[in-house]
Design a protein around this motif. Structure first.
Motif, mmCIF file in Angstrom:
data_model
loop_
_atom_site.group_PDB
_atom_site.id
_atom_site.type_symbol
_atom_site.label_atom_id
_atom_site.label_comp_id
_atom_site.label_asym_id
_atom_site.label_seq_id
_atom_site.Cartn_x
_atom_site.Cartn_y
_atom_site.Cartn_z
ATOM 1 N N SER A 174 0.858 -1.253 0.021
ATOM 2 C CA SER A 174 -0.009 0.041 0.005
ATOM 3 C C SER A 174 0.851 1.229 0.011
ATOM 4 O O SER A 174 1.869 1.446 0.696
ATOM 5 C CB SER A 174 -0.893 0.167 1.137
ATOM 6 O OG SER A 174 -1.694 1.349 1.306
ATOM 7 N N LEU A 175 0.571 2.026 -1.070
ATOM 8 C CA LEU A 175 1.247 3.380 -1.192
ATOM 9 C C LEU A 175 0.258 4.577 -0.384
ATOM 10 O O LEU A 175 0.789 5.788 -0.430
ATOM 11 C CB LEU A 175 1.698 3.847 -2.603
ATOM 12 C CG LEU A 175 2.479 2.918 -3.101
ATOM 13 C CD1 LEU A 175 2.576 3.155 -4.673
ATOM 14 C CD2 LEU A 175 3.718 2.512 -2.349
ATOM 15 N N LYS A 176 -0.750 4.360 0.404
ATOM 16 C CA LYS A 176 -1.655 5.243 0.689
ATOM 17 C C LYS A 176 -1.033 6.095 1.842
ATOM 18 O O LYS A 176 -0.333 5.516 2.909
ATOM 19 C CB LYS A 176 -2.904 4.601 1.273
ATOM 20 C CG LYS A 176 -4.098 5.595 1.706
ATOM 21 C CD LYS A 176 -5.256 4.611 2.333
ATOM 22 C CE LYS A 176 -6.358 5.752 2.635
ATOM 23 N NZ LYS A 176 -7.735 4.835 3.125
ATOM 24 N N ASN A 177 -1.198 7.434 1.737
ATOM 25 C CA ASN A 177 -0.851 8.512 2.694
ATOM 26 C C ASN A 177 1.009 8.320 2.799
ATOM 27 O O ASN A 177 1.353 8.849 3.530
ATOM 28 C CB ASN A 177 -1.419 8.429 3.969
ATOM 29 C CG ASN A 177 -2.942 8.410 3.883
ATOM 30 O OD1 ASN A 177 -3.342 9.405 3.280
ATOM 31 N ND2 ASN A 177 -3.595 7.762 4.826
ATOM 32 N N LYS A 178 1.476 7.680 1.694
ATOM 33 C CA LYS A 178 2.913 7.940 1.567
ATOM 34 C C LYS A 178 3.637 8.826 0.801
ATOM 35 O O LYS A 178 3.068 9.112 -0.241
ATOM 36 C CB LYS A 178 3.422 6.359 1.188
ATOM 37 C CG LYS A 178 2.879 5.358 2.084
ATOM 38 C CD LYS A 178 3.851 5.228 3.357
ATOM 39 C CE LYS A 178 3.870 3.873 4.211
ATOM 40 N NZ LYS A 178 4.738 3.772 5.328
ATOM 41 N N THR A 179 4.853 9.303 1.098
ATOM 42 C CA THR A 179 5.651 9.951 0.127
ATOM 43 C C THR A 179 6.256 9.056 -0.687
ATOM 44 O O THR A 179 6.885 8.132 -0.412
ATOM 45 C CB THR A 179 6.702 10.826 0.889
ATOM 46 O OG1 THR A 179 5.911 11.889 1.705
ATOM 47 C CG2 THR A 179 7.664 11.468 -0.211
ATOM 48 N N VAL A 180 5.931 8.994 -1.856
ATOM 49 C CA VAL A 180 6.614 8.117 -2.875
ATOM 50 C C VAL A 180 7.436 8.704 -4.127
ATOM 51 O O VAL A 180 7.320 9.647 -4.597
ATOM 52 C CB VAL A 180 5.460 7.371 -3.836
ATOM 53 C CG1 VAL A 180 6.021 6.402 -4.823
ATOM 54 C CG2 VAL A 180 4.357 6.666 -2.955
ATOM 55 N N ILE A 181 8.776 8.160 -3.993
ATOM 56 C CA ILE A 181 9.970 8.596 -5.012
ATOM 57 C C ILE A 181 10.104 7.585 -6.102
ATOM 58 O O ILE A 181 10.588 6.447 -5.748
ATOM 59 C CB ILE A 181 11.002 8.864 -3.971
ATOM 60 C CG1 ILE A 181 11.019 9.708 -2.970
ATOM 61 C CG2 ILE A 181 12.272 9.292 -5.008
ATOM 62 C CD1 ILE A 181 12.276 9.718 -1.923
#
Length: 209
Positions: free
Chosen positions: A118-125
């Motif tokens: 899950s990438l929810k509410n994450k800072t994704v690089i």
């Protein structure tokens, strides 16, 4: 000039240190982007994930991107290029069908068919080893946007300025160690730039856990 992808990743990671406090997820685009992303993730002490993206190559030159496809059937098509090259719809559909099969194979090989965490509410690089036409990034970014992330950053060691400007409009921030007016080949900015093998991708993903 970078020695290799690992060197590029370390230099890129230093430029991304301000995101360390966000506990980001490094989302690498295989295959070469995983070598870069592994070093970035080490510096940021963050998790490393792989997002499989397949470039759609032009019939006359498979290395020249006319679009890209990624997981969950997210597709980017460069309509202007396709029209200028007079590429038939059937040719495009055939290319998509071929790359869908390869995409599925790689997902099964890299992650044993599992979904990305899950990438929810994450800072994704999002990390790749270079940005030329930007086709793969233009498929990857819409995919990430569907995951309800907190922030999206696109990061690469080297980029073509015009492509980077277009990507800037799609994300919260972009980071490029080297930005050049004209980028004919990403390999020109690496002393050692062999093709990354599937097995190397899996090894780095396992080492990052």
């Amino acid at each position: 000039m970078f020695e290799d992808r690992a060197d590029a990743g370390r230099k890129l990671g230093k430029k991304l240190l301000k995101y360390k406090k966000d506990n980001p997820v490094v989302l690498a685009l295989p295959r070469g982007g995983v070598e870069v992303g592994y070093e970035v993730a080490k510096i940021l002490k963050s998790s490393l994930e792989v997002l499989v993206v397949r470039k759609l190559g032009a019939p006359h030159n498979r290395e020249f991107a006319i679009g890209a496809i990624t997981e969950d059937n997210v597709i980017f098509i460069d309509e202007d290029t396709i029209n200028s090259l007079n590429i038939p719809q059937k040719t495009l559909e055939d290319a998509i069908a071929i790359e869908k099969k390869e995409l599925k194979r790689r997902v099964n090989y890299y992650r044993k068919g599992k979904k990305i965490k899950s990438l929810k509410n994450k800072t994704v690089i999002i990390v790749d080893d270079g940005l030329a036409t930007g086709a793969t990034a233009k498929a990857a970014i819409p995919y990430v946007k569907t995951k309800k992330t907190k922030k999206i950053v696109f990061a690469t060691p080297v980029s073509a300025r015009d492509s980077l400007e277009k990507i800037k409009k799609m994300v919260d921030n972009t980071i490029s160690v080297i930005t050049t007016e004209y980028l004919s080949s990403i390999s020109e900015y690496y002393r050692y730039f062999p093709q990354t093998q599937d097995v190397n991708v899996v090894i780095l993903l396992d080492k990052s856990k």
